[in-house]
Design a protein around this motif. Structure first.
Motif, PDB file in Angstrom:
ATOM      1  N   ARG A  11       0.864  -1.186   0.000  1.00  0.00           N
ATOM      2  CA  ARG A  11       0.000   0.000   0.000  1.00  0.00           C
ATOM      3  C   ARG A  11       0.898   1.232   0.000  1.00  0.00           C
ATOM      4  NH1 ARG A  11      -5.145  -1.546   1.045  1.00  0.00           N
ATOM      5  NH2 ARG A  11      -5.092  -3.324   2.430  1.00  0.00           N
ATOM      6  N   PRO A  12       0.555   2.254  -0.774  1.00  0.00           N
ATOM      7  CA  PRO A  12       1.431   3.433  -0.852  1.00  0.00           C
ATOM      8  C   PRO A  12       1.716   4.077   0.502  1.00  0.00           C
ATOM      9  CG  PRO A  12      -0.369   3.619  -2.414  1.00  0.00           C
ATOM     10  CD  PRO A  12      -0.601   2.363  -1.676  1.00  0.00           C
ATOM     11  N   SER A  13       0.752   4.004   1.418  1.00  0.00           N
ATOM     12  CA  SER A  13       0.958   4.672   2.704  1.00  0.00           C
ATOM     13  C   SER A  13       2.069   4.018   3.499  1.00  0.00           C
ATOM     14  CB  SER A  13      -0.336   4.631   3.503  1.00  0.00           C
ATOM     15  OG  SER A  13      -0.865   3.320   3.461  1.00  0.00           O
ATOM     16  N   ALA A  14       2.396   2.767   3.177  1.00  0.00           N
ATOM     17  CA  ALA A  14       3.395   2.056   3.971  1.00  0.00           C
ATOM     18  C   ALA A  14       4.790   2.174   3.407  1.00  0.00           C
ATOM     19  CB  ALA A  14       3.018   0.576   4.050  1.00  0.00           C
ATOM     20  N   LEU A  15       4.978   2.950   2.357  1.00  0.00           N
ATOM     21  CA  LEU A  15       6.269   2.951   1.669  1.00  0.00           C
ATOM     22  C   LEU A  15       7.422   3.320   2.582  1.00  0.00           C
ATOM     23  CD1 LEU A  15       7.874   2.765  -0.976  1.00  0.00           C
ATOM     24  CD2 LEU A  15       7.552   5.208  -1.203  1.00  0.00           C
ATOM     25  N   TYR A  70      -0.571   3.127 -16.278  1.00  0.00           N
ATOM     26  CA  TYR A  70      -1.581   2.219 -16.832  1.00  0.00           C
ATOM     27  C   TYR A  70      -2.901   2.969 -16.868  1.00  0.00           C
ATOM     28  CZ  TYR A  70       1.735  -1.560 -15.820  1.00  0.00           C
ATOM     29  OH  TYR A  70       2.835  -2.373 -15.783  1.00  0.00           O
ATOM     30  N   PRO A  71      -3.199   3.679 -17.926  1.00  0.00           N
ATOM     31  CA  PRO A  71      -4.405   4.517 -17.924  1.00  0.00           C
ATOM     32  C   PRO A  71      -5.703   3.738 -17.825  1.00  0.00           C
ATOM     33  CG  PRO A  71      -3.276   4.626 -20.037  1.00  0.00           C
ATOM     34  CD  PRO A  71      -2.412   3.827 -19.147  1.00  0.00           C
ATOM     35  N   ASP A  72      -5.669   2.425 -18.172  1.00  0.00           N
ATOM     36  CA  ASP A  72      -6.916   1.667 -18.107  1.00  0.00           C
ATOM     37  C   ASP A  72      -7.250   1.220 -16.707  1.00  0.00           C
ATOM     38  OD1 ASP A  72      -5.734   0.011 -21.062  1.00  0.00           O
ATOM     39  OD2 ASP A  72      -6.842   1.888 -20.840  1.00  0.00           O
ATOM     40  N   ARG A  73      -6.269   1.253 -15.838  1.00  0.00           N
ATOM     41  CA  ARG A  73      -6.558   0.784 -14.483  1.00  0.00           C
ATOM     42  C   ARG A  73      -7.073   1.939 -13.630  1.00  0.00           C
ATOM     43  NH1 ARG A  73      -1.090  -2.518 -12.833  1.00  0.00           N
ATOM     44  NH2 ARG A  73      -0.974  -3.836 -14.663  1.00  0.00           N
ATOM     45  N   PRO A  74      -7.895   1.625 -12.600  1.00  0.00           N
ATOM     46  CA  PRO A  74      -8.312   2.717 -11.684  1.00  0.00           C
ATOM     47  C   PRO A  74      -7.118   3.252 -10.897  1.00  0.00           C
ATOM     48  CG  PRO A  74      -9.083   0.581 -10.912  1.00  0.00           C
ATOM     49  CD  PRO A  74      -8.522   0.352 -12.270  1.00  0.00           C
ATOM     50  N   GLU A  75      -6.203   2.334 -10.527  1.00  0.00           N
ATOM     51  CA  GLU A  75      -4.977   2.784  -9.866  1.00  0.00           C
ATOM     52  C   GLU A  75      -3.965   2.974 -10.981  1.00  0.00           C
ATOM     53  OE1 GLU A  75      -4.257   1.164  -5.918  1.00  0.00           O
ATOM     54  OE2 GLU A  75      -5.616   2.876  -6.112  1.00  0.00           O
ATOM     55  N   LYS A 115       6.600  -2.348  -5.269  1.00  0.00           N
ATOM     56  CA  LYS A 115       5.669  -1.618  -6.133  1.00  0.00           C
ATOM     57  C   LYS A 115       4.542  -1.050  -5.292  1.00  0.00           C
ATOM     58  CE  LYS A 115       6.019  -4.524 -10.178  1.00  0.00           C
ATOM     59  NZ  LYS A 115       5.191  -5.124 -11.204  1.00  0.00           N
ATOM     60  N   ALA A 116       4.029   0.084  -5.728  1.00  0.00           N
ATOM     61  CA  ALA A 116       2.875   0.674  -5.037  1.00  0.00           C
ATOM     62  C   ALA A 116       2.025   1.367  -6.087  1.00  0.00           C
ATOM     63  CB  ALA A 116       3.336   1.684  -3.986  1.00  0.00           C
ATOM     64  N   SER A 117       0.724   1.162  -6.038  1.00  0.00           N
ATOM     65  CA  SER A 117      -0.146   1.752  -7.054  1.00  0.00           C
ATOM     66  C   SER A 117      -0.825   2.998  -6.538  1.00  0.00           C
ATOM     67  CB  SER A 117      -1.212   0.737  -7.477  1.00  0.00           C
ATOM     68  OG  SER A 117      -0.609  -0.342  -8.097  1.00  0.00           O
ATOM     69  N   LEU A 118      -0.890   4.002  -7.400  1.00  0.00           N
ATOM     70  CA  LEU A 118      -1.482   5.276  -7.005  1.00  0.00           C
ATOM     71  C   LEU A 118      -2.669   5.583  -7.899  1.00  0.00           C
ATOM     72  CD1 LEU A 118       1.789   7.339  -6.628  1.00  0.00           C
ATOM     73  CD2 LEU A 118       0.392   6.409  -4.804  1.00  0.00           C
ATOM     74  N   PRO A 119      -3.666   6.308  -7.350  1.00  0.00           N
ATOM     75  CA  PRO A 119      -4.843   6.619  -8.166  1.00  0.00           C
ATOM     76  C   PRO A 119      -4.534   7.661  -9.242  1.00  0.00           C
ATOM     77  CG  PRO A 119      -4.995   7.693  -6.044  1.00  0.00           C
ATOM     78  CD  PRO A 119      -3.774   6.831  -5.988  1.00  0.00           C
ATOM     79  N   ALA A 127      -4.727  13.269  -8.546  1.00  0.00           N
ATOM     80  CA  ALA A 127      -3.836  13.726  -7.478  1.00  0.00           C
ATOM     81  C   ALA A 127      -2.987  12.590  -6.900  1.00  0.00           C
ATOM     82  CB  ALA A 127      -4.640  14.393  -6.354  1.00  0.00           C
ATOM     83  N   PRO A 128      -2.155  11.939  -7.721  1.00  0.00           N
ATOM     84  CA  PRO A 128      -1.354  10.838  -7.196  1.00  0.00           C
ATOM     85  C   PRO A 128      -0.261  11.370  -6.279  1.00  0.00           C
ATOM     86  CG  PRO A 128      -0.763  11.273  -9.470  1.00  0.00           C
ATOM     87  CD  PRO A 128      -1.883  12.191  -9.147  1.00  0.00           C
ATOM     88  N   GLU A 129      -0.186  10.821  -5.088  1.00  0.00           N
ATOM     89  CA  GLU A 129       0.807  11.307  -4.137  1.00  0.00           C
ATOM     90  C   GLU A 129       1.297  10.147  -3.291  1.00  0.00           C
ATOM     91  OE1 GLU A 129      -0.174  14.968  -2.351  1.00  0.00           O
ATOM     92  OE2 GLU A 129       1.154  14.665  -0.641  1.00  0.00           O
ATOM     93  N   ILE A 130       2.583  10.183  -2.980  1.00  0.00           N
ATOM     94  CA  ILE A 130       3.171   9.130  -2.164  1.00  0.00           C
ATOM     95  C   ILE A 130       4.254   9.773  -1.308  1.00  0.00           C
ATOM     96  CG2 ILE A 130       4.965   8.453  -3.805  1.00  0.00           C
ATOM     97  CD1 ILE A 130       4.362   5.557  -3.090  1.00  0.00           C
TER      98      ILE A 130
END
Lengths: 158, 161, 444
Positions: free
Chosen positions: B33-37, B62-67, B87-91, B94-97
């Motif tokens: 999960r991105p929050s755990a990076l 990956y524009p087709d994915r929600p993340e 790896k971590a997926s972002l929406p 406003a993608p932020e990590i």
């Protein structure tokens, strides 16, 4: 002042002096720089043609040798350097990227430096062999000979 | 083997944050999960895992994915000569990590580059600005919806003479 | 950007630009400096002046076609970039590369590595004023490039190391050319060492200047000669041996202080080790003279072969163009993988048989041809600057979905601003020169 024997001889003398003592500004960015180094060094020796003096100031050079890809970010800098050079000045586009953008047709690369500054000689190649570069230099020397020279008191006629 | 050890250790230390773990062509890969990076990276940096080097950080679109944006980090342990991929997926909006610049010094430039090319923001980065493109460039070139040839010239094109 | 830097500057200091068009900036980097006389109070490095959109362009080219872009990344050692990319794709596809191709790849990699170090030291020395070292190194480089040109056809951007193997076998006179190159390089290294190693001016400009402590180097992600100069002996060729590096004997030179002088000395020592590797490759690549299997029919022109091949497979061999020397079907199994999905068919088959022709078209048509399975792979090789990694993501089509380069000099140059702070203006030159920044790799 129409050309007559004395003015054409003076022109010829000026062009002889200018073409065999080109001080170049090597505006080196990318891979062509390696072939520029080879051309300038002992094996292929650009100095035997008189063009060996590398001057890293636009004020002191009369030939701008644009070597390697010019990106959109670098374009204003190239224009500034060209504008700072004093007349008479010549520009050689060295390498495919300066001629037309080369293999890079994308958001970041200028498709040929003639979009920015006027170019006298185009040297194709990716990168061009040193012999090609020397051929281009010789063509520039012929061009200088064929051009009307600008004297202090007379503007250059093409 | 050793790859399994680090994967099981991560599973144990971060129970809810490890979404997927396995090996891919010899390298262990963990999706978190991105929050755990920051926590995972700090855990990996310490003994006994000693992944002391951040080899690389990048992003895939990956524009087709929600993340939409998938952040990919490669860590390397000099002492144990092992690599790991996180790896971590972002929406998409406003993608932020979290930034890793407090733990590794090269994260500064790597994250600036990802911000420049993809538009992902990094919380806690000291100076997040463009690295490769120039000021005034609009858009993020490596996104799939940015056309390859859309140039934004800084100069006025010279009339061919 | 500039405004933030100038806003934070002290009012009595001098703000000056070094670059992007500057002889010692290797063309394409800009260092914003806040100076107090000659002393640097603050510095900011700005890169991106050679950003040519490599990663985005590669998403729009087929796997086979984008090899030419990899040449132009680290353009002083282009064959190593080709190798890194080819290895990443081979890892993803699970391809086996024949042994002779692996030895040829090592030969070419080491030639590239020596060229890289020669150019780096030449530029570094020239910028500190030692112009002779530049001329000597360029002379040696020409002999090495003669070897590369003889086999690959090009001096620099060769696109020779391809997915599955190499393009062609070595030229028949390669051994003499390699030996000449080794001899000349050894002479040049000896001369340059004599000029620079104990030179008080060079030492004064490089010893104890820009010292990088070990932990900081690791924290910055330094690899390659820069990391080895701080004392950490990490070399991808020894740590994760690829090709046949585990069968050649060579050492990893390290420094102890991590200053400019150590970076220079490590590179000089590495060149000697690379020459050792070259000497060990030569006997492995030697071919015994092949006995001819009796008289062969005269070779056919390709047009005649195609005409003859309409009715039956041609009995005479096809005479290939001199450009294809080294890629004949007799040597092809040794230089290219035998996996038909990932390597183009032999040219004789393409000219002579309909199956070969169809196979050739299928390989090179857009949408067909080399299509690695969907997935991702990261493969690293030891480049001239350090760990050169390619991270590729494939979605099963003929174009990469994402291709990312782990550029070793990005990490090294990111430390520049910190290293020069507090030092004098003239210290930037040898520091930057010892980092071997290559614009094509840094900015991609």
């Amino acid at each position: 002042m129409p050309g007559n024997f004395i003015t054409t001889r003076f022109d010829a003398m000026l062009s002889w002096g200018r073409k065999f003592s080109l001080f170049h500004y090597p505006y080196v960015t990318a891979c062509c720089g390696m072939e520029y180094m080879s051309t300038a060094c002992a094996h292929y020796d650009i100095d035997r043609f008189g063009a060996g003096m590398t001057r890293f100031s636009p004020r002191q050079s009369d030939m701008l040798l644009v070597v390697g890809t010019i990106t959109q970010k670098l374009a204003p800098v190239l224009k500034t350097v060209y504008d700072q050079m004093t007349e008479p000045k010549w520009v050689i586009a060295f390498g495919a990227c300066t001629v037309s953008g080369g293999i890079y047709d994308n958001y970041a690369v200028v498709q040929g430096i003639d979009e920015i500054i006027p170019v006298d000689i185009y040297i194709p190649g990716c990168p061009p062999r040193p012999e090609t570069v020397l051929d281009g230099l010789l063509k520039l020397q012929e061009k200088i000979k064929a051009q009307g020279q600008d004297w202090r008191w007379k503007k250059k006629t093409s | 083997m050793e790859e399994k050890d680090v994967l099981t250790a991560l599973d144990g230390a971060f129970p809810g944050d490890i979404l997927e773990s396995g090996t891919s062509l010899g390298d262990p890969v963990v999706r978190i999960r991105p929050s755990a990076l920051a926590a995972v990276a700090a855990f990996l940096k310490t003994e006994p895992w000693t992944f002391t080097m951040l080899l690389d950080a990048t992003c895939v679109d990956y524009p087709d994915r929600p993340e939409r944006f998938e952040m990919v980090y490669h860590f390397f342990s000099l002492a144990r000569n092992r690599r790991i991929r996180i790896k971590a997926s972002l929406p998409a909006t406003a993608p932020e990590i979290g930034s890793l610049s407090a733990l590794w010094k090269n994260a500064d430039w790597l994250e600036r580059e990802i911000f420049d090319m993809f538009g992902v923001r990094f919380a806690g980065h000291p100076d997040l600005r463009r690295l490769l493109m120039y000021d005034g460039f609009e858009g993020h070139p490596l996104r799939k919806d940015y056309p390859l040839r859309m140039r934004q010239p800084l100069f006025k094109k010279r009339e061919a003479s | 950007m500039t405004s933030a830097f100038s806003a934070a500057a002290r009012p009595e200091s001098l703000l000056i630009n070094m670059g992007p068009s500057h002889p010692a900036m290797h063309g394409t980097i800009r260092i914003l400096l806040e100076l107090d006389g000659e002393r640097i109070l603050d510095a900011d490095t700005e890169i991106g002046y050679l950003h040519r959109g490599f990663e985005k362009t590669c998403e729009n080219r087929t796997w086979w076609n984008l090899l030419i872009y990899t040449d132009r990344l680290n353009y002083v050692s282009p064959l190593i970039n080709n190798l890194g990319y080819a290895m990443a794709v081979e890892k993803l596809c699970g391809l086996a590369v024949p042994e002779r191709a692996q030895w040829i790849r090592i030969l070419m990699s080491e030639l590239s590595r020596i060229s890289d170090h020669l150019t780096c030291i030449a530029a570094m020395a020239m910028e500190t004023g030692a112009f002779t070292a530049f001329l000597y190194n360029m002379k040696a480089r020409e002999y090495l490039w003669d070897v590369i040109e003889q086999t690959t056809g090009a001096r620099m951007t060769t696109s020779y190391i391809r997915i599955g193997g190499v393009r062609a076998d070595l030229h028949r006179d390669y051994e003499a050319a390699v030996r000449k190159g080794i001899e000349e390089t050894r002479k040049v290294i000896k001369d340059v060492r004599g000029l620079l190693d104990k030179n008080p001016i060079f030492l004064g400009r490089t010893r104890d200047i820009a010292v990088m402590p070990r932990d900081e180097a690791v924290s910055f992600g330094w690899t390659g000669p820069a990391l080895r100069s701080t004392g950490i002996a990490y070399d991808v060729r020894k740590a994760q041996p690829y090709l046949t590096y585990d069968r050649v004997a060579f050492e990893i030179p390290t420094g102890d202080r991590g200053d400019n002088l150590d970076r220079y000395l490590v590179r000089m020592a590495e060149m000697e080790q690379s020459l050792r590797i070259l000497e060990q490759c030569l006997p492995r690549l030697r071919r015994e003279t092949t006995l001819s299997a009796g008289p062969t029919p005269p070779p056919l022109d390709p047009v005649e072969a195609i005409k003859a091949g309409r009715t039956s497979p041609p009995r005479s061999p096809v005479r290939l163009s001199p450009n294809l020397e080294g890629a004949e079907s007799a040597v092809l199994p040794e230089i290219q993988t035998s996996d038909r999905l990932y390597a183009p068919p032999a040219k004789e088959a393409a000219y002579g048989t309909i199956e070969g022709l169809i196979g050739h078209f299928q390989y090179f048509m857009k949408g067909h041809g080399l299509r690695p399975p969907a997935g991702e792979a990261y493969a690293a090789v030891e480049g001239g600057n350090g760990e050169l990694g390619f991270y590729i993501v494939s979605d099963g089509t003929d174009r990469p979905y994402r291709l990312h380069l782990r550029a070793p000099c990005l990490h090294v140059v990111s430390a520049l601003a910190g290293l020069i702070k507090g030092r004098l203006l003239a210290d930037i030159i040898p520091t930057f020169g010892s980092m071997n920044m290559i614009g094509g790799e840094l900015d991609r």
